[in-house]
Scaffold this active site. Structure first.
Site, mmCIF file in Angstrom:
data_model
loop_
_atom_site.group_PDB
_atom_site.id
_atom_site.type_symbol
_atom_site.label_atom_id
_atom_site.label_comp_id
_atom_site.label_asym_id
_atom_site.label_seq_id
_atom_site.Cartn_x
_atom_site.Cartn_y
_atom_site.Cartn_z
ATOM 1 N N PRO A 1 108.367 51.042 80.737
ATOM 2 C CA PRO A 1 107.080 50.520 80.250
ATOM 3 C C PRO A 1 107.119 49.055 79.826
ATOM 4 C CG PRO A 1 108.095 51.926 78.593
ATOM 5 C CD PRO A 1 108.918 52.083 79.837
ATOM 6 N N TYR B 1 121.667 59.654 85.927
ATOM 7 C CA TYR B 1 122.013 58.541 85.023
ATOM 8 C C TYR B 1 123.483 58.662 84.618
ATOM 9 C CZ TYR B 1 116.907 58.098 84.507
ATOM 10 O OH TYR B 1 115.556 57.970 84.743
HETATM 11 N N1 NAP Z 1 111.671 58.541 86.649
HETATM 12 C C1 NAP Z 1 112.263 57.459 87.062
HETATM 13 O O1 NAP Z 1 112.441 57.246 88.239
HETATM 14 C C2 NAP Z 1 112.757 56.468 86.049
HETATM 15 C C3 NAP Z 1 113.196 55.209 86.459
HETATM 16 C C4 NAP Z 1 113.624 54.297 85.487
HETATM 17 C C5 NAP Z 1 113.596 54.656 84.144
HETATM 18 N N2 NAP Z 1 113.173 55.892 83.790
HETATM 19 C C6 NAP Z 1 113.125 56.296 82.373
HETATM 20 O O2 NAP Z 1 112.401 55.315 81.628
HETATM 21 C C7 NAP Z 1 113.162 54.898 80.511
HETATM 22 C C8 NAP Z 1 112.877 53.452 80.170
HETATM 23 O O3 NAP Z 1 113.021 52.664 81.327
HETATM 24 P P1 NAP Z 1 113.869 51.316 81.439
HETATM 25 O O4 NAP Z 1 115.058 51.363 80.576
HETATM 26 O O5 NAP Z 1 114.016 51.111 82.894
HETATM 27 O O6 NAP Z 1 112.852 50.206 80.982
HETATM 28 P P2 NAP Z 1 112.120 49.722 79.651
HETATM 29 O O7 NAP Z 1 112.045 50.793 78.650
HETATM 30 O O8 NAP Z 1 110.888 49.083 80.132
HETATM 31 O O9 NAP Z 1 113.088 48.579 79.176
HETATM 32 C C9 NAP Z 1 114.329 48.829 78.599
HETATM 33 C C10 NAP Z 1 114.960 47.485 78.310
HETATM 34 O O10 NAP Z 1 114.106 46.773 77.433
HETATM 35 C C11 NAP Z 1 114.805 46.290 76.304
HETATM 36 N N3 NAP Z 1 113.916 46.468 75.141
HETATM 37 C C12 NAP Z 1 113.513 47.613 74.566
HETATM 38 N N4 NAP Z 1 112.691 47.364 73.531
HETATM 39 C C13 NAP Z 1 112.553 46.016 73.477
HETATM 40 C C14 NAP Z 1 111.840 45.149 72.628
HETATM 41 N N5 NAP Z 1 111.085 45.619 71.646
HETATM 42 N N6 NAP Z 1 111.929 43.812 72.855
HETATM 43 C C15 NAP Z 1 112.693 43.314 73.861
HETATM 44 N N7 NAP Z 1 113.409 44.103 74.704
HETATM 45 C C16 NAP Z 1 113.336 45.447 74.502
HETATM 46 C C17 NAP Z 1 116.056 47.127 76.208
HETATM 47 O O11 NAP Z 1 117.124 46.323 75.786
HETATM 48 P P3 NAP Z 1 117.811 46.547 74.342
HETATM 49 O O12 NAP Z 1 118.750 47.674 74.539
HETATM 50 O O13 NAP Z 1 118.440 45.237 74.114
HETATM 51 O O14 NAP Z 1 116.703 46.852 73.391
HETATM 52 C C18 NAP Z 1 116.293 47.614 77.641
HETATM 53 O O15 NAP Z 1 117.214 46.825 78.333
HETATM 54 C C19 NAP Z 1 114.612 55.151 80.920
HETATM 55 O O16 NAP Z 1 115.449 55.310 79.808
HETATM 56 C C20 NAP Z 1 114.489 56.405 81.734
HETATM 57 O O17 NAP Z 1 114.519 57.529 80.875
HETATM 58 C C21 NAP Z 1 112.744 56.784 84.721
#
Ligand code: NAP
Length: 388
Positions: free
Chosen positions: A263, A114
């Site tokens: 998620p 990242y």
């Molecule tokens: N192991 C893997 O291969 C892998 C791959 C991808 C991700 N990950 C991990 O999973 C974590 C989360 O994944 P992600 O960032 O891809 O997806 P996510 O948590 O599903 O979504 C994050 C996005 O959702 C928005 N968000 C968060 N809370 C919200 C709410 N209550 N209402 C509306 N929008 C909301 C955020 O924007 P705002 O900033 O505007 O709130 C952000 O852009 C990452 O930080 C990482 O640590 C792991």
């Protein structure tokens, strides 16, 4: 006014009781034996002094020596520097991470890739002062040379060791609370990776370990050498592959925890992005994903609308519906939503205050399953790296 207060208090009491009843109902048969640490109290309750959402309860990922107790919801740090378009400056991100700690979040997720490296640096600067109280989990596997990802995988023993030392330095820790293999390395067998981690554990450099996006067969091979604490793979209402490919069943059988990443489907299920959203061309992988092309997003908005409609009569936002659905699946599931906003952090944590019946969740599932998902989750290149 006084009447309002009484109503709030009695509603709070009701939510607590309902949450307890719901937790008991939601637990699939047999899990109580495997996962002894099922919370005895609601996982979030309001702090009466400040009125902010605080996580009270914990969940346990893994069993036996691999058990790892964490807050029922974690925090994905990735988007604060990487792949989620523009973000607030470092000072604001640090402030938000500290707010998350204050609110009882103890699981923070980052990875070497990242940035690369910038996200671990941020997590180290923001969170190392809380070591012992909270845990930062990180991931190795994607090859990074001179601060740049090469697109290759490298999980050879010497490389894992080097990455471990470098992550320890960036995170300002003596021991990594949890080290995941981010993607399988086709040239290094899972058993060899597991044996390397077992050695690092003996040396006190790593406390727990996990794997991301691997097959049930790989999980078994690795777990036999060094017990896994958690599998981290994509899982949400628009991507339920782990229910079908044996991964969740294998975790249940072997007593391994599960951490659903993305998620909220990278923000989509939160309802704040749509076909008109312009992603930062230099810092957002969503523009490379078939499911995030404008046509696909337009079609898939029906799914967000379904979550919003379901939440409307229950006082829940679509993000809370998405997170709540994952949390009720099993007490050994700990989602890690990412955000750059205090309002979203508060909203996400408050998911834990809702308790719905299994029938209500089934109703939601039936509604969502009837809507076809348009677009694959990954492009062909990214797809090659998962499910090994
Ligand atoms: N192991 C893997 O291969 C892998 C791959 C991808 C991700 N990950 C991990 O999973 C974590 C989360 O994944 P992600 O960032 O891809 O997806 P996510 O948590 O599903 O979504 C994050 C996005 O959702 C928005 N968000 C968060 N809370 C919200 C709410 N209550 N209402 C509306 N929008 C909301 C955020 O924007 P705002 O900033 O505007 O709130 C952000 O852009 C990452 O930080 C990482 O640590 C792991």
């Amino acid at each position: 006014m006084e009447e309002d207060n009484k109503m709030n208090i009695s509603r709070r009491g009701f939510l607590k009781t309902a949450a307890l009843a719901g937790a008991a109902l939601a637990m699939p048969a047999g899990l109580d034996k495997v996962f002894a640490a099922e919370p005895k109290q609601p996982e979030t309750s309001r702090n009466d002094d400040t009125g902010v959402a605080r996580i009270k309860g914990h969940r346990v990922l893994g069993t036996g020596k691999a058990a790892f107790e964490v807050s029922a919801l974690g925090f994905g740090v990735m988007g604060m520097t990487y792949n989620r378009s523009q973000h607030p400056d470092k000072k604001q991100c640090i402030r938000l991470l500290h707010e998350a700690v204050d609110r009882g979040v103890t699981l923070f997720d980052t990875a070497i890739i990242y940035g690369p490296l910038t996200n671990e640096n941020l997590a180290g600067e923001a969170l190392s002062e809380f070591k012992g109280r909270i845990s930062v989990t990180t991931k190795f596997g994607h090859e990074v040379i001179d601060g740049k990802g090469t697109g290759r995988q490298d999980s050879r023993p010497a490389t894992i060791r080097r990455y471990c030392e470098e992550s320890l330095r960036r995170l300002r820790l003596e021991s990594l609370p949890m080290f995941y293999q981010h993607r399988a390395d086709p040239n290094t067998p899972a058993e060899e990776v597991a044996a390397t981690i077992a050695d690092l554990m003996k040396e006190g450099k790593v406390q727990h370990w996990g794997m991301c996006e691997v097959s049930a067969e790989t999980i078994r091979k690795a777990h036999a050498i060094c017990p896994l604490t958690a599998i981290q793979s994509e899982y949400h209402l628009m991507h339920r592959l782990v229910e079908e490919n044996g991964v969740l069943d294998t975790c249940r059988e072997l007593g391994i925890g599960f951490v659903p990443y993305s998620p909220i489907n990278r923000g989509f299920l939160g309802g704040c992005i749509n076909e008109y959203t312009v992603f930062d061309p230099n810092n957002d992988n969503r523009q490379t994903l078939p499911r995030f092309q404008p046509e696909a997003m337009r079609a898939n908005t029906r799914i967000v609308s379904a979550l919003q409609a379901f939440g409307r009569t229950r006082g829940m936002t679509s993000a809370q519906v998405a997170l709540g659905w994952l949390l009720q699946k099993a007490p050994w599931i700990v989602p890690i939503p990412g955000t750059t906003k205090l309002a979203h952090l508060e909203e996400n944590l408050r998911t834990l205050e809702f308790s719905l019946s299994p029938e209500e969740w089934r109703e939601l599932e039936d509604t969502v399953v009837a809507i076809p998902v348009v677009g694959d989750r990954y492009n062909a290149e990214q797809q090659k790296q998962v499910g090994r």
